[in-house]
Design a protein around this motif. Structure first.
Motif, PDB file in Angstrom:
ATOM      1  N   MET A 175      -9.077 -36.662  30.357  1.00  0.00           N
ATOM      2  CA  MET A 175      -7.722 -37.077  30.660  1.00  0.00           C
ATOM      3  C   MET A 175      -6.806 -36.871  29.474  1.00  0.00           C
TER       4      MET A 175
ATOM      5  N   GLN B  60      -1.207 -21.957  44.170  1.00  0.00           N
ATOM      6  CA  GLN B  60      -1.498 -22.113  42.749  1.00  0.00           C
ATOM      7  C   GLN B  60      -0.973 -20.929  41.950  1.00  0.00           C
TER       8      GLN B  60
ATOM      9  N   GLY C  56      -5.545 -34.236  27.842  1.00  0.00           N
ATOM     10  CA  GLY C  56      -4.394 -33.364  28.011  1.00  0.00           C
ATOM     11  C   GLY C  56      -3.833 -33.460  29.416  1.00  0.00           C
ATOM     12  N   HIS C  57      -2.617 -33.865  29.541  1.00  0.00           N
ATOM     13  CA  HIS C  57      -1.985 -33.920  30.860  1.00  0.00           C
ATOM     14  C   HIS C  57      -1.342 -32.572  31.165  1.00  0.00           C
ATOM     15  N   HIS C  58      -2.177 -31.617  31.483  1.00  0.00           N
ATOM     16  CA  HIS C  58      -1.622 -30.295  31.726  1.00  0.00           C
ATOM     17  C   HIS C  58      -1.749 -29.962  33.203  1.00  0.00           C
ATOM     18  N   VAL C  59      -0.819 -29.177  33.686  1.00  0.00           N
ATOM     19  CA  VAL C  59      -0.799 -28.856  35.108  1.00  0.00           C
ATOM     20  C   VAL C  59      -1.836 -27.793  35.423  1.00  0.00           C
TER      21      VAL C  59
ATOM     22  N   VAL D 123     -17.251 -38.836  40.036  1.00  0.00           N
ATOM     23  CA  VAL D 123     -16.775 -39.388  41.305  1.00  0.00           C
ATOM     24  C   VAL D 123     -17.453 -38.680  42.469  1.00  0.00           C
TER      25      VAL D 123
ATOM     26  N   ARG E 283      -5.788 -43.319  34.965  1.00  0.00           N
ATOM     27  CA  ARG E 283      -4.760 -42.328  34.657  1.00  0.00           C
ATOM     28  C   ARG E 283      -3.461 -42.888  34.083  1.00  0.00           C
TER      29      ARG E 283
ATOM     30  N   GLU F  16      -3.004 -35.106  38.267  1.00  0.00           N
ATOM     31  CA  GLU F  16      -4.357 -35.622  38.060  1.00  0.00           C
ATOM     32  C   GLU F  16      -4.588 -36.909  38.829  1.00  0.00           C
TER      33      GLU F  16
ATOM     34  N   GLY G  59       1.646 -33.308  34.941  1.00  0.00           N
ATOM     35  CA  GLY G  59       0.196 -33.239  34.793  1.00  0.00           C
ATOM     36  C   GLY G  59      -0.454 -34.560  35.161  1.00  0.00           C
TER      37      GLY G  59
ATOM     38  N   LEU H  53     -14.907 -36.583  34.889  1.00  0.00           N
ATOM     39  CA  LEU H  53     -14.644 -37.686  35.817  1.00  0.00           C
ATOM     40  C   LEU H  53     -14.801 -37.229  37.260  1.00  0.00           C
TER      41      LEU H  53
ATOM     42  N   ASP I 129       4.537 -37.340  33.318  1.00  0.00           N
ATOM     43  CA  ASP I 129       4.762 -35.906  33.450  1.00  0.00           C
ATOM     44  C   ASP I 129       4.037 -35.403  34.691  1.00  0.00           C
TER      45      ASP I 129
ATOM     46  N   THR J 160     -12.889 -31.932  35.685  1.00  0.00           N
ATOM     47  CA  THR J 160     -13.187 -32.823  34.568  1.00  0.00           C
ATOM     48  C   THR J 160     -14.511 -33.524  34.821  1.00  0.00           C
TER      49      THR J 160
ATOM     50  N   HIS K 248     -13.458 -26.774  43.647  1.00  0.00           N
ATOM     51  CA  HIS K 248     -13.121 -26.618  42.230  1.00  0.00           C
ATOM     52  C   HIS K 248     -13.810 -27.572  41.274  1.00  0.00           C
ATOM     53  N   VAL K 249     -14.863 -28.258  41.737  1.00  0.00           N
ATOM     54  CA  VAL K 249     -15.524 -29.195  40.819  1.00  0.00           C
ATOM     55  C   VAL K 249     -16.171 -28.442  39.654  1.00  0.00           C
TER      56      VAL K 249
ATOM     57  N   HIS L  64      -4.631 -25.371  36.359  1.00  0.00           N
ATOM     58  CA  HIS L  64      -5.956 -25.494  36.924  1.00  0.00           C
ATOM     59  C   HIS L  64      -6.570 -24.114  36.884  1.00  0.00           C
ATOM     60  N   HIS L  65      -7.887 -24.113  36.984  1.00  0.00           N
ATOM     61  CA  HIS L  65      -8.560 -22.839  36.959  1.00  0.00           C
ATOM     62  C   HIS L  65      -8.223 -22.056  38.223  1.00  0.00           C
ATOM     63  N   VAL L  66      -7.849 -20.811  38.063  1.00  0.00           N
ATOM     64  CA  VAL L  66      -7.616 -19.948  39.214  1.00  0.00           C
ATOM     65  C   VAL L  66      -8.843 -19.067  39.386  1.00  0.00           C
TER      66      VAL L  66
END
Ligand SMILES: [Cu+2]
Lengths: 533, 250, 104
Positions: free
Chosen positions: C1, B120, C3-6, C74, A177, B51, B47, C70, B45, C68, C63-64, C8-10
């Motif tokens: 990895m 969330q 997009g570093h976006h916050v 894991v 990461r 992660e 995100g 990854l 950031d 992602t 939420h798997v 998540h799927h709701v």
């Protein structure tokens, strides 16, 4: 030097003991690991002293058992396993990938404290009378018979295991990461690949030894039947669980050393490594296949011969990726512009000694031959060629290579060359005779032996004396360099890699600006990937 | 980024590693959330930070799988060696209490999932705390039932050790079974106690309005941990409580 | 990895309730089946249901399902390694009787 770096950025004990800087934590590890290294060396010295003569004259049988047990426990769990990852990996991985720190800095500090706590338990066990089970804690002796401090030592191992788990976890997340933009997997230094593979072993193996040791404690303290045949248990199950971790643990020790060697060989042959992706993937292959061979430790313990055949064959297979690495390093050196600085001397030492250790491992992986060799000094010599000749050579090589980066000071190169020579000579004199005497049938773990084996043991003890001088010397010139050494430039070796682009010693946040990587980090010569600049 | 540090000198081959200030793709997000109070300095950031935390938790759960895995392996080996003894010993566990606890734990997994969802979706702190506290009450209920079961075993001297008493046909195998029973359920219960401790902290944080769509990682990774504990029990329940049902259970 | 976006799927609440119901039904079926003596088949049914339940929890509650690649790797690696440990250990225990009179 008045530029701000990680060493002079904050003073006083608290600024070190509460630091979250991966570089300072690496130094905390360096100090504590060095302590345990010399403690383990002290136990080894007592063993060699006893074995100077065939009669048991220095130590009683019980005390001798405690010496080799404490030597094994301290060296394996408190020196070899954390050595390169916790010191060099901790210091270098964030810098090598262009990050400011590991993903979880606080966890990193906690893992050091856990290590220290585990170390305290082991010290208490040692000081209050020691343990005599062997570092393997085999049941039912450890749970029903041994009247030494098994629980304290086992708890020490249990606790320090969590330190190892947290380090591995931190590395995995960091490498996934925290890489700088443009630093793709196949641009990573091989040192990082090696640590990624090591971390996998730490994550997947260490929990199993933790639960195993816990079960030993439960059986010993609460007299619950788990492994003791008198209580309906099966001691071979203990050995399965123990070696499920403890064989891969050898790769926790050797993989990071292989990573170090990959870096050193490139830097001092001034060539890009031969077969980058082969070396990278062989690290992963070793980590994975290394989990499938543990049964070669219990060929004669009552394991089914069919399982033995399976484990034997896979043990041969796991030699292949190791051999790939050795061939590729050799090919890297071939026609390189070689400079014989001290790190390279250790790398050469590693190449020869690891090859001998690996090849003799194949002897032991053969089921028929193992019946003859099992529990003899041949085994002792074999794994010392891997763990000392391989892992410690890699550790010392890495320490010499990155010392100017870590401290910002240059050490005395002639003294370092002398130490490297002494280590190589002393090591071979200590352990090569053990192959011979083991082949002749001298069993391990006895404080007495027949007089005809004395000549080998005298050579061994003499070699150990030379070896200890070789290990003590760096203490002096390293410490001397801190106070009197010339300041090191950012890149004293003319080496490549992000760690050589930041000042020596690096600033607290490593990079003033996050680097953007456009090519492989190790370009000693233009390659196809560079293309037109 | 700290000022005052010397700029990393670019002594390497020119063009290999370019050090540029702006235009870093990682910085785009952080400019969208300038100085989020929960952003640690070494992340680019929110995100990346989130992660990293969830990946860290997943890796941790893998170690947990292997940790419990050692016990499951012991169970597997000893059950193949003592099949009848394990059935006999299992029949002496109360399947009703086991099934009740299974239902409680599954229900707590549902409330945990709803707790994560409420953070969330930035629901009110009352809703967030409600789901967390419900989960904790269910967890405590589970542990309470466990205490009843344990004390019953202690009362009948069915606890392995020097005083182990077994009036069935297979005392040796039964002792191994109960050694594993206590180790497995004991470690599982310990995980639940730790989970309750973590959730207390999380609930307080939720009450202080710390979680919303922007930042809910602590709730999320607590949820992952709690669901894992649930999964362990999903396997423990049949393997410990149900293998002796048809053996002439009561 | 990438997009570093916050975000998540709701998942909709109804989905969670559905999973909960399936888990409860699975538990009930396990208990009922345990009352019938199916020989070794008891274990097969019991473990199949348990694995299905675990999979539901992993995919939806954890939420798997929306994770992602990854995360998939894991999560799977833990179970794969468990099977490796079980399988190779059993390669010993299950073949011990093959050679008469030597080991046990
Ligand atoms: Cu091995």
């Amino acid at each position: 030097m008045d530029t701000l770096n990680y060493i002079n950025n904050g003073h006083g004990l608290a600024s070190w003991l509460l630091t979250k800087d991966h570089k300072r934590i690496a130094l905390l590890y360096l100090v504590s690991i060095t302590f345990f290294f010399f403690l383990g060396g002290l136990f080894a010295f007592m063993i060699r002293l006893e074995l100077l003569t065939p009669a048991g004259d220095v130590l009683t049988a019980e005390n001798y058992n405690k010496m080799f047990t404490m030597h094994g426990v301290v060296m394996v769990f408190f020196f070899l396993i954390p050595s390169i990852p916790a010191v060099l990996g901790n210091f270098l991985i964030p810098i090598m990938i262009g990050a400011k720190d590991l993903a979880f800095p606080r966890l990193n500090l906690i893992s050091w404290y856990i290590y220290v706590l585990g170390g305290i338990f082991t010290l208490v066990a040692a000081l209050s009378g020691g343990v005599d089970t062997g570092w393997t804690f085999y049941t039912p002796y450890s749970t029903a018979a041994a009247n030494s401090h098994v629980i304290t030592a086992a708890l020490g191992v249990f606790i320090t295991g969590f330190s190892s788990i947290l380090t591995g976890l931190n590395f995995i997340v960091t490498i996934h990461r925290m890489r700088a933009p443009g630093l793709t997997w196949f641009r990573l230094p091989l040192f990082v690949w090696a640590h990624y593979a090591t971390s996998l072993v730490m994550i997947l193996g260490t929990p199993v030894i933790a639960i195993t040791v816990l079960l030993v404690a439960a059986e010993r303290v609460l007299h619950m039947g788990i492994f003791d045949p008198a209580l309906g248990g099966d001691p071979v199950l203990f050995q399965h669980l123990f070696w499920f971790y403890s064989h891969p643990a050898v790769y926790i020790m050797i993989l990071p050393a292989m990573g170090v060697i990959s870096e050193i060989v490139q830097a001092f042959a001034r060539k890009n490594v031969f077969g980058y992706s082969f070396i990278a993937f062989s690290s992963l292959a070793i980590a994975i296949i290394g989990f499938l061979v543990w049964g070669h430790h219990i060929f004669v313990a009552g394991q089914s011969v069919y399982a033995g055949m399976l484990f034997s064959i896979i043990s041969y297979i796991v030699a292949v990726p190791s051999a790939i690495k050795v061939f590729n390093w050799t090919a890297t050196i071939y026609r390189g512009s070689i400079s014989l600085d001290s790190p390279m001397l250790y790398a050469f030492g590693f190449l020869g000694l690891f090859t001998i250790g690996g090849l003799t491992g194949l002897f032991l992986a053969a089921m028929g031959l193992d019946i003859h060799m099992h529990d003899t000094y041949f085994v002792v010599a074999h794994f010392h060629y891997i763990m000392v000749g391989g892992a410690i050579m890699g550790y010392l090589g890495g320490l010499h290579y990155w010392w100017p980066k870590i401290t910002g000071k240059l050490y005395s190169e002639p003294a370092a060359k002398l130490a490297a020579g002494l280590v190589f000579i002393g090591f071979n004199l200590t352990f090569f005779p053990q192959f011979l005497v083991g082949y002749l049938g001298m069993p391990r773990r006895y404080h007495m032996y027949p007089p005809e084996f004395q000549v080998f043991n005298v050579m061994s003890t003499l070699g150990a004396t030379i070896l200890s001088v070789g290990y003590l010397l760096p203490m002096f010139y390293f410490v001397h360099s801190i106070f009197r050494g010339k300041p090191s430039p950012a890149d004293p070796w003319g080496a490549k890699g992000l760690e050589w682009e930041v000042p020596s010693p690096p600033p607290t946040e490593n990079f003033a600006v996050t680097p953007i990587v456009t090519h492989g980090t190790h370009q000693y010569a233009p390659s196809k990937e560079v293309g037109v600049v | 980024m700290s000022d005052g540090y010397p700029q990393a000198p670019s002594v390497g081959l020119p063009g290999r590693v370019s050090i540029q200030a702006p235009g870093n793709p990682h910085d785009e997000q952080s400019s969208a959330h300038p100085h989020h109070p929960k952003l640690q300095h070494h992340f680019d950031d929110m995100g990346q930070q989130a992660e990293a935390s969830t990946l860290g938790m997943w890796v941790f759960l893998v170690t947990e799988i292997m940790f419990f895995g050692g016990l499951f392996l012991a169970y597997l080996v000893y059950r193949t060696q003592n099949p009848m003894a394990f059935q006999e010993a299992s029949a002496h566990l109360s399947w009703k209490l086991g099934a009740f606890n299974t239902a409680v734990l599954i229900f707590s997994s549902l409330t945990m999932a709803l707790a994560v969802r409420s953070a969330q979706t930035s629901e009110s702190r009352g809703t967030q705390v409600f789901w967390l506290v419900t989960t904790m009450i269910l967890g405590a209920t589970f542990l309470g039932v466990k205490v009843i079961e344990y004390s019953e075993k202690f009362a009948h001297n069915n606890v392995p050790g020097p005083n182990f008493v077994w009036d069935g046909q297979y005392p040796a195998g039964a002792e191994i079974f109960y050694s594993l029973y206590f180790c497995m359920t004991g470690l599982h219960a310990l995980h639940m106690v730790i989970g309750l401790g973590i959730m207390t902290v999380i609930a307080i944080m939720a009450w202080r309005r710390q979680f919303n769509t922007e930042y809910f990682t602590p709730v999320e990774i607590t949820g992952l941990y709690w669901h894992f504990v649930d999964i362990v029990w999903i396997f423990l329940f049949p393997l410990l409580y149900l293998i002796g049902r048809h053996y002439g259970g009561h | 990895m990438s997009g570093h976006h916050v975000s998540h799927h709701v998942a909709p609440k109804s989905l969670y309730y559905l999973i909960f119901a399936l888990l409860m039904i699975g538990t009930a079926v396990t208990v009922i089946v345990a009352y019938f003596d199916l020989g070794a088949f008891n274990n097969v049914v019991m473990l199949t249901i348990a694995c299905t339940k675990a999979l539901l929890v992993v995919l939806y509650f954890m939420h798997v399902r929306w994770g992602t690649r990854l995360t998939w790797v894991v999560a799977a690696s833990g179970f794969v390694w468990l099977l490796i440990m079980f399988g190779f250990t059993l390669s010993d225990y299950l073949t011990r009787g093959w050679v008469g009179g030597t080991l046990r």
